[in-house]
Write a protein that holds these residues in place. Sequence first.
Motif, short mmCIF file in Angstrom:
data_model
loop_
_atom_site.label_atom_id
_atom_site.label_comp_id
_atom_site.label_asym_id
_atom_site.label_seq_id
_atom_site.Cartn_x
_atom_site.Cartn_y
_atom_site.Cartn_z
N ARG A 3 0.86 -1.20 0.00
CA ARG A 3 0.00 0.00 0.00
C ARG A 3 0.88 1.24 0.00
O ARG A 3 1.90 1.30 0.68
CB ARG A 3 -0.89 0.06 1.24
CG ARG A 3 -1.83 -1.08 1.39
CD ARG A 3 -3.01 -0.89 0.49
NE ARG A 3 -3.92 -2.00 0.71
CZ ARG A 3 -5.00 -2.20 0.03
NH1 ARG A 3 -5.33 -1.36 -0.93
NH2 ARG A 3 -5.78 -3.22 0.26
N ARG A 4 0.46 2.23 -0.74
CA ARG A 4 1.17 3.50 -0.78
C ARG A 4 0.33 4.51 -0.02
O ARG A 4 -0.88 4.56 -0.17
CB ARG A 4 1.35 3.93 -2.23
CG ARG A 4 2.11 5.22 -2.39
CD ARG A 4 2.24 5.53 -3.88
NE ARG A 4 3.42 6.19 -4.29
CZ ARG A 4 4.67 5.77 -4.22
NH1 ARG A 4 4.94 4.62 -3.70
NH2 ARG A 4 5.67 6.48 -4.65
N LEU A 5 0.99 5.34 0.79
CA LEU A 5 0.31 6.35 1.58
C LEU A 5 1.04 7.67 1.40
O LEU A 5 2.26 7.73 1.49
CB LEU A 5 0.32 5.95 3.06
CG LEU A 5 -0.21 6.96 4.06
CD1 LEU A 5 -1.71 7.14 3.88
CD2 LEU A 5 0.09 6.50 5.47
N GLN A 6 0.27 8.70 1.14
CA GLN A 6 0.86 10.03 1.03
C GLN A 6 0.30 10.88 2.16
O GLN A 6 -0.91 10.95 2.35
CB GLN A 6 0.50 10.65 -0.32
CG GLN A 6 1.12 12.01 -0.51
CD GLN A 6 0.83 12.56 -1.90
OE1 GLN A 6 0.31 11.88 -2.76
NE2 GLN A 6 1.16 13.82 -2.09
N ILE A 7 1.20 11.50 2.93
CA ILE A 7 0.77 12.38 4.01
C ILE A 7 1.51 13.71 3.91
O ILE A 7 2.60 13.78 3.34
CB ILE A 7 1.01 11.76 5.41
CG1 ILE A 7 2.50 11.51 5.66
CG2 ILE A 7 0.23 10.47 5.57
CD1 ILE A 7 2.83 11.10 7.07
N LEU A 8 0.92 14.71 4.47
CA LEU A 8 1.56 16.02 4.55
C LEU A 8 1.96 16.27 6.00
O LEU A 8 1.16 16.05 6.91
CB LEU A 8 0.61 17.12 4.07
CG LEU A 8 0.20 17.03 2.60
CD1 LEU A 8 -0.86 18.09 2.30
CD2 LEU A 8 1.40 17.21 1.70
N TYR A 14 8.43 16.89 10.07
CA TYR A 14 9.27 16.23 9.07
C TYR A 14 10.73 16.25 9.50
O TYR A 14 11.44 15.24 9.39
CB TYR A 14 9.13 16.88 7.69
CG TYR A 14 10.01 16.16 6.70
CD1 TYR A 14 9.61 14.96 6.13
CD2 TYR A 14 11.29 16.65 6.39
CE1 TYR A 14 10.43 14.26 5.27
CE2 TYR A 14 12.11 15.96 5.53
CZ TYR A 14 11.69 14.77 4.97
OH TYR A 14 12.52 14.07 4.14
N ALA A 29 10.34 6.63 5.83
CA ALA A 29 9.20 5.71 5.77
C ALA A 29 9.30 4.64 6.87
O ALA A 29 8.29 4.29 7.49
CB ALA A 29 9.12 5.05 4.40
#
Length: 80
Positions: A3-8, A14, A29
């Motif tokens: 699964r790919r997850l994109q978060i801000l 960060y 990651a």
Amino acid sequence: MERRLQILLDRDRYERVAREAEARGTSVAQIIREAIDRAFPSTSRRRQQAADRILEAPDTPVPEVGELKRELDELRGGGR
């Protein structure tokens, strides 16, 4: 991984994650995956942690068999 997850993230978060990844010599990651595992452990992991706590608990003194039987009889109402 499947699964790919994109978060801000804001800059502060960060940078904290990136510093930790660099210090450990791993990826951002991987740090995020480890944080998820700590915050939301799987059922099997929770069970293992519970078993570990039980096994690490100090020994509890237990009376001899005869004394234990007498205590149980008393608790049951005088040895029916």
